[in-house]
Design a protein around this motif. Structure first.
Motif, short mmCIF file in Angstrom:
data_model
loop_
_atom_site.label_atom_id
_atom_site.label_comp_id
_atom_site.label_asym_id
_atom_site.label_seq_id
_atom_site.Cartn_x
_atom_site.Cartn_y
_atom_site.Cartn_z
N ASN A 12 0.87 -1.17 0.00
CA ASN A 12 0.00 0.00 0.00
C ASN A 12 0.90 1.22 0.00
OD1 ASN A 12 -2.19 1.71 0.18
ND2 ASN A 12 -2.36 1.52 2.40
N ALA A 22 -7.08 -1.55 -0.31
CA ALA A 22 -6.26 -1.32 0.87
C ALA A 22 -7.04 -0.46 1.86
CB ALA A 22 -4.95 -0.63 0.50
N VAL A 25 -1.65 -10.81 -0.07
CA VAL A 25 -2.06 -10.04 1.10
C VAL A 25 -0.83 -9.36 1.67
CG1 VAL A 25 -3.12 -10.10 3.38
CG2 VAL A 25 -3.93 -11.66 1.60
N LEU A 54 0.87 -6.38 4.45
CA LEU A 54 0.75 -5.57 5.65
C LEU A 54 1.88 -4.54 5.65
CD1 LEU A 54 0.12 -8.36 8.30
CD2 LEU A 54 -1.60 -6.87 7.28
N SER A 110 -1.69 -0.48 7.59
CA SER A 110 -2.62 -0.80 6.51
C SER A 110 -2.52 -2.25 6.11
CB SER A 110 -2.36 0.10 5.30
OG SER A 110 -1.14 -0.25 4.67
N ILE A 111 -3.58 -2.74 5.50
CA ILE A 111 -3.62 -4.07 4.89
C ILE A 111 -4.08 -3.90 3.45
CG2 ILE A 111 -5.96 -4.48 5.77
CD1 ILE A 111 -5.24 -7.48 5.83
N LYS A 112 -3.47 -4.64 2.55
CA LYS A 112 -3.79 -4.54 1.13
C LYS A 112 -3.98 -5.93 0.55
CE LYS A 112 -2.06 -2.67 -3.27
NZ LYS A 112 -0.98 -1.90 -3.92
#
Length: 729
Positions: free
Chosen positions: A70, A173, A692, A694, A718-720
């Motif tokens: 992200n 994201a 995935v 982080l 964030s997570i994407k």
């Protein structure tokens, strides 16, 4: 926390001590790792590496390993040697770019060779998703004439993905401060590959409600005294943008290698939280814009017996921007109303309510031609033309600051360039000689006193014809060695936002003069190859810039606004060094540092008196910074799972945001020393086409600043999720 920070600092800056262990471990796990790289990956990486080996002082960034993060492009660029990216806040905020001491619009941005400054605010580098890019090309100084620009300090070309196989990719994201980013990329071609359609789109949004405190962030207590060092959340800094690039066309025909019709479209909406410094806080000022540019491109190679290539692009764009300042309330940093009887928030005591709208019309054309006389000699010709017109209106029509901006203003630019490139027989010596002619004509207005006590609109006209030239050479004296030299006399013409303002906190400046600079780069590159699995690339570069009439955004005034101005003479010189360690194309360590000495060399003030800031470092300009990154890329974690991870650390020495000579060295306002860490990891499930990721930026929640102590976000998590589907059609 400090102890952990020091440990991460050592891990990022000194991983070379682990080289032998990593080397032996990777040799033992050959049977469980991929050792073959697809031909397309090799070609992609080669394009970025070739740019670093070109005669230009240049960097190439392969974006494929970074797509799963992200990651906005400002962070990518800020990790390169010689480059500093400074932002006024979080997602969607204004950003300025500095290369070797030259800043602002001296650095030109392009998307596939099209100037980005004509594509609306939503297509800024901070908003364009990393998923949509193939690579980034960075030129520090001399730029190729095919970009057709008047770049003074360098150019950055964002090359979008050129997938020629049917695919569909989606990413989403979510992160801190209610930040959400979604992208969609797709490519479709017919069975014979001649008909194609391509889409790259994105949506961004964020509340940007991070905490701020410190200088400029204060409220008055019940007794009227100023209370400082209280933390507040930003409350009028939300940002939303949407953008898309669509094209449909034909490939590999007898009369055209490429014929495409495309459309750039975007829109953005954001709150304006501060003026040029954090001493001014706004609670209801809004800005939005809408942009559209239909375009056409034609490419034909190998004409004239296989010797001539032609590339033509043309587009017509429309940009409408609106600033709304109609609040009767004045706010403090707590978000409380402290005065319910004001007439708008912009311009302090001069404030008057306004709904200012501008309409920009822009026609742009670009023609590139390349003729090969032989394998060792070729000539390039380039033309770039821009015709821009702005019309403004204020629905309320009472705000003084909008008076000059309501008048029609226009600017025309024409740039013609020619370059000759030659190589010796074994291609160990390559040189490029180029010339440019630049014609600039503008009509603007100023609202000022004109010889009497009454203010009036004064027309300002500019008409210049200027010449520039450059030389770049690369010599390979021995295997894995390269020496490069480039020099130029460059010209940059003022941009629309500099002349006309931005309709919010930047006022118009119709008297600006073009910038001129004599630039020099000299560098040495050495590659050490220990075996097939271990290599180290090193480089050192000296740069010198002697600039006249530098255009830069001046310090904010007492009303929270600012305007661009010329600095008569600026000199910049310094050096940058970089090392890139590569272990089996899986483990990477990069270390770079830059020192730049940028000084005011104007001996006399406009009044003729001695200039009291002569030889001062340029205010609000960092002079020493360093970056380091340790990255693990595509390490097998199972039969169809791959793991990637990175740790990045950045150091910026403190710098004054005022002229050092105008204040006590011990108390003069400065941007403090900063040391920031980012970290992240991603897992790819190859059989599912799923990744995935982080990410954590500003790992230890440091208080970080850029321009004039405008505070940037703290820790960002964030997570994407990225989903890629091949041949879905």
């Amino acid at each position: 926390m400090k102890r952990i920070s020091k440990i991460l600092h050592l891990l990022a800056f000194m991983p070379v001590i682990f080289v032998n262990d990593l080397k032996s471990q990777t040799q033992q796990t050959d049977t469980t790792k991929r050792v073959d790289i697809k031909a397309v990956d090799i070609l992609r990486q080669q394009k970025a590496a070739d740019l670093r080996r070109s005669p230009f002082a240049a960097d190439g960034i392969d974006m494929q390993p970074l797509r799963m993060q992200n990651l906005d492009l400002n962070r990518v660029l800020d990790r390169l040697p010689g480059i500093r990216v400074r932002q006024n806040g979080g997602l969607g905020s204004e950003a300025s770019y500095t290369i070797h001491g030259l800043t602002g619009n001296a650095i030109r941005f392009f998307v596939d060779g099209v100037p980005i400054n004509n594509l609306g605010s939503a297509f800024g580098p901070g908003s364009i998703p990393s998923n949509s890019l193939e690579r980034i090309e960075v030129y520090k100084g001399v730029t190729p004439i095919e970009l057709g620009s008047d770049a003074l300090g360098g150019a950055i070309n964002l090359v979008t993905r050129q997938d020629l196989q049917n695919n569909l990719e989606f990413s989403y994201a979510a992160g801190s401060f209610n930040t959400h980013r979604a992208t969609l990329s797709s490519y479709f071609s017919s069975k014979n590959k001649k008909l194609f359609a391509q889409l790259n789109g994105f949506i961004n949004s964020s509340d940007n409600n991070y905490e701020v405190w410190g200088p400029g962030v204060a409220i008055a207590g019940s007794d009227g005294r100023i209370i400082e060092n209280i933390r507040f959340k930003r409350f009028n800094d939300d940002y939303k943008s949407v953008g898309a690039k669509v094209s449909i066309g034909l490939r590999e025909l007898a009369w055209a290698d490429l014929l495409s019709i495309g459309l750039y479209a975007s829109g953005s909406d954001r709150g304006i939280q501060t003026g040029r410094t954090m001493a001014f806080v706004y609670g209801a000022v809004r800005y939005d814009d809408r942009f559209m540019m239909p375009n056409i491109r034609y490419v034909k190679r190998n004409l004239a017996g296989g010797k001539l290539d032609v590339d033509i692009f043309a587009g017509i764009n429309s940009l409408r921007g609106t600033t709304t300042d109609t609040s009767s309330n004045k706010f403090n940093w707590a978000g409380n109303v402290i005065d319910p009887n004001v007439q708008g928030e912009l311009n302090g005591i001069r404030a008057q309510k306004s709904i200012y709208q501008f309409n920009d019309r822009n026609i742009q054309s670009r023609v590139n031609a390349n003729y090969r006389f032989s394998e060792h000699l070729q000539m390039r010709l380039a033309y770039n033309g821009t015709w821009a017109r702005r019309e403004g209106a204020d629905e309320l029509g009472v705000a003084e600051w909008t008076i000059a901006l309501r008048e029609p203003q226009y600017m025309n630019k024409n740039i013609v360039g020619a370059a000759v490139e030659s190589n010796n027989k074994n291609k160990t010596f390559q040189q490029i000689l180029s010339f440019r002619a630049l014609h600039y004509k503008a009509e603007s207005v100023a609202y000022q006193y004109s010889g009497n006590s009454q203010r009036e609109l004064v027309p300002i006209s500019s008409d210049d014809l200027l010449w520039g030239g450059s030389y770049a050479a690369r010599w390979i004296p021995a295997t894995n060695w390269a020496l490069k030299l480039s020099a130029e006399n460059s010209i940059r013409l003022p941009e629309g936002v500099e002349l006309f303002g931005d309709g919010t906190t930047i006022l118009n400046s119709p008297n600006l003069q073009p910038e001129q600079s004599q630039n020099l780069n000299a560098s040495v590159h050495r590659r050490f190859v220990f075996d097939d699995n271990l290599s180290l690339e090193t480089s050192g570069n000296y740069f010198f810039r002697n600039t006249k009439n530098l255009i830069w955004l001046g310090e904010g005034d007492l009303f929270g606004t600012a305007r661009y101005e010329n600095l008569e003479k600026i000199r910049s010189q310094g050096f940058e060094v970089e090392a890139r360690l590569n272990i089996r194309e899986r483990f990477f360590w990069t270390l770079s540092s830059t020192y730049q000495d940028v000084r005011n060399r104007q001996r006399l003030a406009p009044s003729g008196a001695p200039n009291v800031v002569f030889n001062d470092r340029l205010r609000n300009m960092p002079y020493f910074f360093a970056n380091s990154e340790f990255r693990l890329q595509s390490i097998r974690a199972g039969k169809s799972k791959y793991l990637s991870a990175y740790l990045n650390t950045q150091y910026i020495e403190k710098f004054y945001f005022g002229w050092p000579s105008l204040g006590n060295q011990a108390t003069n306002a400065y941007v403090p020393r900063q040391f920031i860490q980012d970290a992240g990891t991603a897992v790819t499930f190859e059989n599912l086409g799923l990744t995935v990721g982080l990410d954590c930026y500003n790992l230890f929640n440091q208080q970080i600043y850029d321009n004039y102590l405008l505070q940037k976000p703290g820790r960002f998590l964030s997570i994407k999720i990225t989903y890629h589907l091949s041949n879905p059609f």
